[in-house]
Write an enzyme that holds these catalytic residues in place. Structure first.
Site, PDB file in Angstrom:
ATOM      1  CD  GLU A 255      -2.553   1.264   2.670  1.00 52.18           C
ATOM      2  OE1 GLU A 255      -3.579   1.965   2.724  1.00 52.18           O
ATOM      3  OE2 GLU A 255      -2.129   0.605   3.634  1.00 52.18           O
ATOM      4  CD  GLU A 372      -1.135   6.331  21.502  1.00 49.73           C
ATOM      5  OE1 GLU A 372      -0.883   6.063  22.678  1.00 49.73           O
ATOM      6  OE2 GLU A 372      -2.292   6.338  21.037  1.00 49.73           O
TER       7      GLU A 372
END
Length: 391
Positions: A255, A372
């Protein structure tokens, strides 16, 4: 006596010819109706027309540019893949409706699928005769994919799936979904990702329910998907049962390939358009806003340089760094756009566009692996910091 200096003319290379080939094709086939259609926050826009355009791309061999010739592709070099995505973005061609199939599922099956799986799915993916969606994230396991709890059990010649996926892009139009599901319990003391399997699941069957999620923009390209004893064939597990983590990570690597360069060409067009709005509204005369627009240009140049380097070098956590850079950049441009709009009347069309841009960019740091999580990857794999404790 004077000497006339004859300037050097760079020789025309095969890559130059290739660039002109895709430019000419787009100039002939791309209509004004499709320019700029789709994209983040607007994936339902002009969908039938974009699907038809994707099938024209497929007929010309552009959708499987990077696939090996033996599997129906053109076997293009990385350089030519970059050229294609650059020219596609520069032309303002529409957001691709086939990208999950052609850039994620197809390459995964070529690398890790069985011959039967390749023979069955690759021709339809290449022709954009099937649309796919990605069944990774769950309500309690977004970026932390090892925590998925959707389960699949083998019952005779079929897998039976029970569970829920969320933020599933384009699930409402997809024919198939590749699903990461738990098929074996976590071994005592073993890694949490052990026991996961990568299954190919038909979407149009009893037991599969798709519910669109309405977003801040008013659109609903994301969905939640419920599997209530949905089934798929026993042979539609990619890789070995229980070894799906390796396959899932391979899909993510595919991807984040050359298409990211085209994405950044689109970012440059966004920035150029915002500069034009700043000139109309008078925001360009504000020293602070001029500085921020300049900083956006500099940061985008850095992002492009790092991306090109990552495509040619094996940088540790390179894709995580790219994700952190582009999401911060897009959110910053959305914030900047709101300040540019406040400086004067940009007109209803520009106002609507940039408000939508700002709203959708709030999701950039969450989807595709939250920032995060990406920072944790960089901390551990690049900086060598201790692994963060996880509950």
């Amino acid at each position: 006596m004077s000497l006339r200096v004859i300037p050097e003319v760079a020789p025309v290379t095969d890559d130059d010819a290739f660039r002109h080939e895709i430019r000419d094709w787009l100039a002939t086939n791309l209509t004004d109706e499709l320019r700029g259609a789709g994209g983040p926050g607007r994936e339902n826009e002009a969908f039938p027309q974009r699907l038809a355009f994707a099938r024209r791309l497929a007929g010309a061999g552009w959708t499987t540019l990077a696939w090996p010739v033996a599997h129906g592709g053109r076997g293009a070099s990385l350089q030519r893949q970059v050229i294609f995505h650059e020219e596609y973005a520069r032309a303002g061609a529409p957001s691709r409706v086939d990208h999950i199939g052609t850039t994620m599922v197809g390459p995964t099956l070529i690398a890790l699928g069985t011959r039967a799986q390749r023979d069955r799915f690759l021709p339809a993916i290449a022709a954009v005769g099937q649309l796919w969606c990605q069944g990774y994230s769950e309500p309690g396991a977004g970026s932390d994919l090892a925590g998925v709890i959707t389960r699949a059990r083998l019952d005779g010649d079929r897998w039976v799936l029970t569970g829920q996926k969320v933020w599933t892009s384009l699930a409402h139009v997809a024919d198939w979904c590749f699903v990461l599901a738990r098929t074996e319990p976590v071994p005592p003391g073993g890694p949490r990702h052990a026991g996961l399997s990568y299954l190919l699941v038909p979407m149009r069957q009893p037991g599969v329910t798709v519910r669109p999620i309405r977003q801040l923009t008013g659109d609903s390209e994301f969905n939640e998907v419920f599997f209530d004893d949905a089934t798929t064939e026993a042979g539609l597990v990619v890789g070995e049962p229980g070894q799906g983590w390796r396959v899932a990570m391979a899909t993510l690597a595919f991807e984040r390939g050359a298409a990211t360069v085209g994405q950044q060409v689109g970012f440059q067009r966004d920035l150029d358009d915002l500069v034009a709005v700043a000139r109309r509204t008078g925001a360009a005369t504000d020293p602070a806003l001029r500085d921020r627009l300049t900083r956006a240009w500099i940061d985008l140049s850095v992002l492009r340089a790092h991306t090109l380097r990552s495509l040619t070098e094996d940088l540790p956590a390179g894709s995580s760094v790219i994700k952190l850079l582009w999401t911060r950049w897009r959110q910053g441009l959305g914030d900047l756009a709101m300040d540019v709009l406040s400086a004067g009347d940009a007109g209803p069309e520009a106002t609507e566009r940039w408000q939508r841009y700002f709203l959708f960019s709030r999701a950039d740091t969450i989807y595709g692996g939250s920032n995060e999580i990406q920072r944790g990857i960089v901390a551990e794999r690049v900086l060598g910091l201790p692994r963060q404790a996880r509950g």
